[in-house]
Design a protein around this motif. Structure first.
Motif, PDB file in Angstrom:
ATOM      1  N   TYR A   5       0.824  -1.200   0.000  1.00  0.00           N
ATOM      2  CA  TYR A   5       0.000   0.000   0.000  1.00  0.00           C
ATOM      3  C   TYR A   5       0.867   1.262   0.000  1.00  0.00           C
ATOM      4  O   TYR A   5       0.617   2.200  -0.745  1.00  0.00           O
ATOM      5  CB  TYR A   5      -0.941  -0.016   1.212  1.00  0.00           C
ATOM      6  N   GLU A   6       1.890   1.295   0.854  1.00  0.00           N
ATOM      7  CA  GLU A   6       2.788   2.457   0.906  1.00  0.00           C
ATOM      8  C   GLU A   6       3.502   2.644  -0.434  1.00  0.00           C
ATOM      9  O   GLU A   6       3.671   3.766  -0.902  1.00  0.00           O
ATOM     10  CB  GLU A   6       3.830   2.280   2.010  1.00  0.00           C
ATOM     11  N   ARG A   8       1.079   4.159  -2.969  1.00  0.00           N
ATOM     12  CA  ARG A   8       0.877   5.588  -2.727  1.00  0.00           C
ATOM     13  C   ARG A   8       2.055   6.403  -3.241  1.00  0.00           C
ATOM     14  O   ARG A   8       1.873   7.441  -3.872  1.00  0.00           O
ATOM     15  CB  ARG A   8       0.668   5.857  -1.232  1.00  0.00           C
ATOM     16  N   MET A   9       3.269   5.932  -2.987  1.00  0.00           N
ATOM     17  CA  MET A   9       4.458   6.656  -3.454  1.00  0.00           C
ATOM     18  C   MET A   9       4.529   6.635  -4.978  1.00  0.00           C
ATOM     19  O   MET A   9       4.885   7.625  -5.606  1.00  0.00           O
ATOM     20  CB  MET A   9       5.723   6.041  -2.841  1.00  0.00           C
ATOM     21  N   ILE A  10       4.191   5.518  -5.572  1.00  0.00           N
ATOM     22  CA  ILE A  10       4.182   5.413  -7.034  1.00  0.00           C
ATOM     23  C   ILE A  10       3.199   6.428  -7.609  1.00  0.00           C
ATOM     24  O   ILE A  10       3.524   7.162  -8.540  1.00  0.00           O
ATOM     25  CB  ILE A  10       3.833   3.975  -7.475  1.00  0.00           C
ATOM     26  N   ASP A  11       2.001   6.485  -7.043  1.00  0.00           N
ATOM     27  CA  ASP A  11       0.980   7.409  -7.538  1.00  0.00           C
ATOM     28  C   ASP A  11       1.401   8.868  -7.377  1.00  0.00           C
ATOM     29  O   ASP A  11       1.103   9.705  -8.220  1.00  0.00           O
ATOM     30  CB  ASP A  11      -0.355   7.192  -6.816  1.00  0.00           C
ATOM     31  N   GLN A  12       2.098   9.183  -6.296  1.00  0.00           N
ATOM     32  CA  GLN A  12       2.481  10.569  -6.013  1.00  0.00           C
ATOM     33  C   GLN A  12       3.746  10.990  -6.742  1.00  0.00           C
ATOM     34  O   GLN A  12       3.981  12.175  -6.918  1.00  0.00           O
ATOM     35  CB  GLN A  12       2.691  10.750  -4.511  1.00  0.00           C
ATOM     36  N   SER A  13       4.560  10.029  -7.152  1.00  0.00           N
ATOM     37  CA  SER A  13       5.872  10.413  -7.662  1.00  0.00           C
ATOM     38  C   SER A  13       6.285   9.634  -8.909  1.00  0.00           C
ATOM     39  O   SER A  13       6.397  10.205  -9.982  1.00  0.00           O
ATOM     40  CB  SER A  13       6.904  10.223  -6.551  1.00  0.00           C
ATOM     41  N   GLU A  25       5.011  -6.552   5.626  1.00  0.00           N
ATOM     42  CA  GLU A  25       6.045  -5.545   5.465  1.00  0.00           C
ATOM     43  C   GLU A  25       7.230  -6.222   4.803  1.00  0.00           C
ATOM     44  O   GLU A  25       7.568  -7.364   5.126  1.00  0.00           O
ATOM     45  CB  GLU A  25       6.451  -4.947   6.815  1.00  0.00           C
ATOM     46  N   TYR A  26       7.834  -5.510   3.866  1.00  0.00           N
ATOM     47  CA  TYR A  26       8.934  -6.064   3.090  1.00  0.00           C
ATOM     48  C   TYR A  26      10.224  -5.339   3.436  1.00  0.00           C
ATOM     49  O   TYR A  26      10.251  -4.110   3.525  1.00  0.00           O
ATOM     50  CB  TYR A  26       8.641  -5.930   1.592  1.00  0.00           C
ATOM     51  N   LEU A  27      11.271  -6.105   3.630  1.00  0.00           N
ATOM     52  CA  LEU A  27      12.600  -5.563   3.875  1.00  0.00           C
ATOM     53  C   LEU A  27      13.545  -6.158   2.847  1.00  0.00           C
ATOM     54  O   LEU A  27      13.457  -7.354   2.519  1.00  0.00           O
ATOM     55  CB  LEU A  27      13.081  -5.904   5.286  1.00  0.00           C
ATOM     56  N   ILE A  28      14.438  -5.348   2.357  1.00  0.00           N
ATOM     57  CA  ILE A  28      15.387  -5.817   1.355  1.00  0.00           C
ATOM     58  C   ILE A  28      16.462  -6.664   2.043  1.00  0.00           C
ATOM     59  O   ILE A  28      16.900  -6.344   3.142  1.00  0.00           O
ATOM     60  CB  ILE A  28      15.985  -4.626   0.558  1.00  0.00           C
ATOM     61  N   THR A  29      16.840  -7.750   1.405  1.00  0.00           N
ATOM     62  CA  THR A  29      17.884  -8.626   1.931  1.00  0.00           C
ATOM     63  C   THR A  29      19.235  -8.213   1.356  1.00  0.00           C
ATOM     64  O   THR A  29      19.304  -7.356   0.470  1.00  0.00           O
ATOM     65  CB  THR A  29      17.610 -10.089   1.541  1.00  0.00           C
TER      66      THR A  29
END
Length: 187
Positions: free
Chosen positions: A23-24, A27-32, A72-76
Motif C-alpha cells: 500500500y505504501e 501511494r508513493m508510485i501514484d504521487q511520484s 512488510e517487506y525488507l530488502i535482503t
C-alpha cells in the motif's frame, strides 16, 4: 543473480527508501514515480511475491487491530546486491515516449489549422497543470523534516520533469504561433 524487469528494481528502491508495504509503495508510485515510470497496482504484489521467492526481500506479517493484516517487506543482502548491480548497468538507450497528442498532431494536416491550434492550447494547459503539480511535489519534499539521502535524488528527478514540462510549454507557444501564422513571435 536473476535479472528482473525494471519494475522489480523500482520496488527494491522503494523498500530502501522506507516504503515497506504494498500500500505504501502504491501511494508513493501514484504521487511520484507515475510521472516517469508507470506501475499498476496489479503489478506490485506479484512482483513482491517474485522478489520474496528470489530471496531479494523478506516479508513479515504485521498484525493490526484496526486494519487487515499486512506484510512488510525488507530488502535482503541479495536484494541490495541486485539493486546495486542494476544501478551500475549502463543505460541501454532513451526510451521513446508514447504520446497520443503528438501522434494526432503528426497527422493533423487532415483538419483545420485553427482546430489544431486549439488542441495544442489544450495540451499546453495540461502541461501547465503538470508543472503546478511538480511544484507542489517539490514543496512537499522540501517541507519534510527528513533530510534522507533520497531527498536530493528525488529533487534531481523532479527537476528533470519540471524542465522538460517547461520546454513543452514553450514548444506549445511556438507551435500555436506558427499555426496562427505568427512564425516570428514567441508569445
Amino acid at each position: 543473480m536473476t535479472k528482473r524487469n525494471h519494475t522489480t528494481y523500482a520496488l527494491l528502491g522503494l523498500i530502501t527508501a522506507g516504503y515497506q508495504t504494498g500500500y505504501e509503495m502504491k501511494r508513493m508510485i501514484d504521487q511520484s514515480l507515475n510521472h516517469f515510470w508507470k506501475i499498476s497496482y496489479g503489478q506490485i504484489y506479484p512482483a513482491l511475491r517474485q522478489l520474496t521467492e528470489a530471496g531479494w526481500v523478506a516479508a513479515s506479517p504485521t498484525l493490526s487491530d484496526k486494519k487487515p493484516d499486512r506484510k512488510e517487506y525488507l530488502i535482503t543482502d541479495e536484494g541490495q546486491k541486485a539493486l546495486h548491480s542494476w544501478l551500475e548497468e549502463p543505460i541501454n538507450g532513451i526510451a521513446s515516449e508514447k504520446n497520443e497528442f503528438l501522434l494526432k498532431l503528426f497527422f493533423s494536416k487532415e483538419e483545420e489549422r485553427e482546430k489544431t491550434a486549439l488542441k495544442v492550447k489544450e495540451y499546453q494547459r495540461k502541461l501547465e497543470e503538470r508543472l503546478e503539480a511538480y511544484q507542489a511535489i517539490e514543496q512537499s519534499i522540501l517541507s519534510c523534516s527528513s533530510h534522507s539521502k533520497d531527498r536530493e535524488y528525488w529533487l534531481f528527478t523532479l527537476d528533470y520533469g519540471k524542465r522538460t514540462t517547461s520546454a513543452g510549454i514553450e514548444w506549445c507557444e511556438a507551435t500555436i504561433n506558427r499555426l496562427n501564422g505568427k512564425e516570428g513571435t514567441n508569445g
